[in-house]
Design an enzyme around this catalytic site. Structure first.
Site, mmCIF file in Angstrom:
data_model
loop_
_atom_site.group_PDB
_atom_site.id
_atom_site.type_symbol
_atom_site.label_atom_id
_atom_site.label_comp_id
_atom_site.label_asym_id
_atom_site.label_seq_id
_atom_site.Cartn_x
_atom_site.Cartn_y
_atom_site.Cartn_z
ATOM 1 N N ASP A 53 -26.406 -2.305 -18.058
ATOM 2 C CA ASP A 53 -25.147 -2.953 -17.696
ATOM 3 C C ASP A 53 -24.931 -2.927 -16.192
ATOM 4 O O ASP A 53 -25.837 -2.601 -15.426
ATOM 5 C CB ASP A 53 -23.974 -2.326 -18.460
ATOM 6 C CG ASP A 53 -23.808 -0.838 -18.174
ATOM 7 O OD1 ASP A 53 -24.086 -0.415 -17.036
ATOM 8 O OD2 ASP A 53 -23.386 -0.107 -19.089
ATOM 9 N N LYS A 80 -20.671 -6.138 -18.009
ATOM 10 C CA LYS A 80 -19.326 -6.637 -18.281
ATOM 11 C C LYS A 80 -18.458 -6.464 -17.042
ATOM 12 O O LYS A 80 -18.447 -5.407 -16.418
ATOM 13 C CB LYS A 80 -18.687 -5.865 -19.439
ATOM 14 C CG LYS A 80 -19.412 -5.990 -20.769
ATOM 15 C CD LYS A 80 -18.731 -5.116 -21.820
ATOM 16 C CE LYS A 80 -19.474 -5.156 -23.137
ATOM 17 N NZ LYS A 80 -18.851 -4.261 -24.135
ATOM 18 N N MET A 195 -10.707 3.037 -15.266
ATOM 19 C CA MET A 195 -10.474 1.592 -15.400
ATOM 20 C C MET A 195 -9.004 1.253 -15.161
ATOM 21 O O MET A 195 -8.399 0.479 -15.900
ATOM 22 C CB MET A 195 -10.927 1.107 -16.786
ATOM 23 C CG MET A 195 -12.397 1.355 -17.062
ATOM 24 S SD MET A 195 -12.892 1.043 -18.772
ATOM 25 C CE MET A 195 -12.249 2.522 -19.579
#
Length: 508
Positions: A53, A80, A195
């Site tokens: 990723d 992502k 996040m």
């Protein structure tokens, strides 16, 4: 981020004291984790499929995509970003199952730890249901690693006896519900919000409204463990405004608690000689390790991006009967001795022939074969080799050089009127690969004009790149591509490292 580079050892006899002393200190600090790093490398090298990723770091991404790890592996990118998913989570889960059912060894390479907000548990559910065997190699979560890189210990006997890690969102565009009341009631705790860059104002305001002192220390840490990492230390009250003014971006984490005040006292990553530097190394893959390890050990974020590869070609017979054999690179040395082995030519037949090398690294490869070098110029470049070679008028010189490449050594010998044979020993080809995005402030190290051209073919732009070059010919090629050129004093790894340290000092 997972680091899988193999630790090496410096030759203290040829390393400047400051480099050797600092690197040995770094080596000692890393020795504890060497076993884990070696296992991580072994797992990747055995992989037949690598599913990776966007959060594994540019250096490791370059190693995977460049074939340093799992050279023959099928690579599948599933990164992502907010609003931009290369593959949905459900499809990632199915992909792992499908590749495993094909009987392949599959590595799912994730940033941080796979089980901490990494959705590793979801990816294993389908495998477990289908009876697919698997192994989990734990990582170091960014919730701990990133504060550490900024000098923030997440626990401290006098400041924080608890650590709480909270996600700020669950699904795309959906903020996670946070129990601010419970968090605000904690005493002597460190709160880590993952996040949460977009949710910074909501988090700070929520904690204040729940009763936490608005003067509570807080920090936002951007792009942790990379050359571009930044931190802002403030309070719950002023951190959102300051972060907006500084245009703090993602990825980032938020830290709340007294331990944030220790950052200015304990910060260390940027203090290293090459801390904050992002350096692109363009050497062929097989010759990159020592430079990569030195630069990494001194604090740089090193991006391995081989720009060229060398391929041996059949060497003609023009070297036989020559009085001097001249080698302008280590690749030529390897090609010559490989030819001797292939043709079953005994090195004892070279009795009386003299050997010359362009520099220490090339000379070392010759002497590894039990042959002492008769001449090496004080300035390690082809022109100096050709100008200084002590050849007599009745002697003949054979120079081993790359195909279709202008040789300054050959030109200098020809200008002297030396009886000369030029033998093509190998050819240099550009390495194909994904386009490379150059960032502001990037440095690149080049050892040949062909490596400059190979890099330029992949880079989205080259203007403004700070190029550390060996030799004037390499520097001239870099200048033609709009780079800012600096020439290393000598054609050695240590000289290139010294030059990058000097340039980093100026940049600061």
């Amino acid at each position: 981020n997972l680091e899988v580079s193999k630790l090496g050892h410096l030759d203290s006899a040829t390393t400047e004291n400051v480099l050797n002393e600092y690197y040995q200190m770094c080596l000692t600090n890393k020795a504890v984790t060497e076993g884990g790093l070696e296992y991580a490398r072994a797992v990747l090298e055995r992989a037949q499929v690598i599913v990776y990723d966007s959060l594994i770091g540019d250096a490791l991404t370059a190693m995977v995509e460049g074939g340093f790890l799992g050279e023959e592996a099928e690579l599948v990118y599933v990164g992502k970003h907010a609003g931009d998913h290369a593959m949905t989570q459900e499809n990632i889960n199915r992909l792992l199952l499908e590749k495993a059912r094909e009987g392949k060894r599959v590595v799912r390479l994730k940033g941080g730890d796979p089980f901490l907000f990494g959705r590793g548990g979801e990816e294993l559910e389908l495998l477990a249901e289908q009876g697919i065997p698997f192994e989990v190699v734990p990582g170091v979560t960014s919730a701990i690693a990133v504060p550490a890189y900024h000098g923030i210990p997440v626990t401290h006997r006098e400041m924080a006896s608890e650590l709480h890690i909270i996600t700020a969102h669950r699904k795309q565009g959906e903020a996670a519900p946070i129990d601010f009341q419970s968090l605000a009631a904690l005493k002597n705790a460190t709160l880590i919000f993952m996040m949460g860059v977009r949710e910074l104002a909501r988090i700070c305001q929520g904690l204040i409204e729940a009763g936490m002192d608005r003067a509570t220390p807080a920090a936002i840490l951007e792009k942790g463990t990379t050359a571009a990492q930044r931190r802002l230390i403030g309070t719950l009250e002023n951190l959102p405004r300051r972060a907006e003014q500084a245009q703090i971006g993602r990825p980032g984490i938020i830290v709340v608690g007294k331990v944030c005040t220790l950052a200015e006292k304990f910060h260390w990553a940027e203090n290293r000689p090459l801390g904050g530097a992002r350096i692109i190394v363009t050497r062929p893959r097989a010759k990159m390790s020592r430079l990569y390890e030195q630069l990494t050990g001194l604090g740089a974020e090193v991006i391995p991006l081989p720009a060229i590869e060398t391929v041996p070609i059949e060497i003609g017979d023009g070297w036989q009967g020559a009085d001097w054999l001249v080698f302008t690179s280590g690749t030529a040395v390897d090609a010559f001795f490989a030819m001797l082995r292939q043709r079953r030519i005994d090195v004892r037949s070279l009795l009386g022939v003299k050997f010359a090398a362009v520099g220490k690294a090339t000379a070392a490869l010759i002497e590894e074969r039990g042959i002492l070098v008769d001449y090496m110029p004080e300035t390690f470049c082809g022109q100096a080799l050709g100008q200084g070679l002590p050849v007599e008028l009745d002697q003949r010189v054979a120079v081993f050089a790359p195909r279709d490449t202008e040789s300054t050594c050959v030109a200098a010998l020809a200008e002297r009127g030396v009886a000369l044979s030029v033998l093509e020993a190998y050819e240099t080809r550009p390495v194909a690969g994904k386009p490379f995005a150059v960032r502001e402030g990037d440095m690149a190290v080049f050892t040949s004009a062909s490596s400059v051209r190979g890099f330029a073919a992949r880079a989205d732009h080259t203007e403004g790149v700070l190029a550390v070059c060996i030799g004037q010919q390499t520097g001239a090629e870099a200048a033609r591509h709009g780079m800012r050129v600096k020439i290393a004093q000598r054609a050695t790894v240590d000289s290139r490292v010294e030059k990058t340290i000097q340039l980093r000092k100026v940049a600061r």
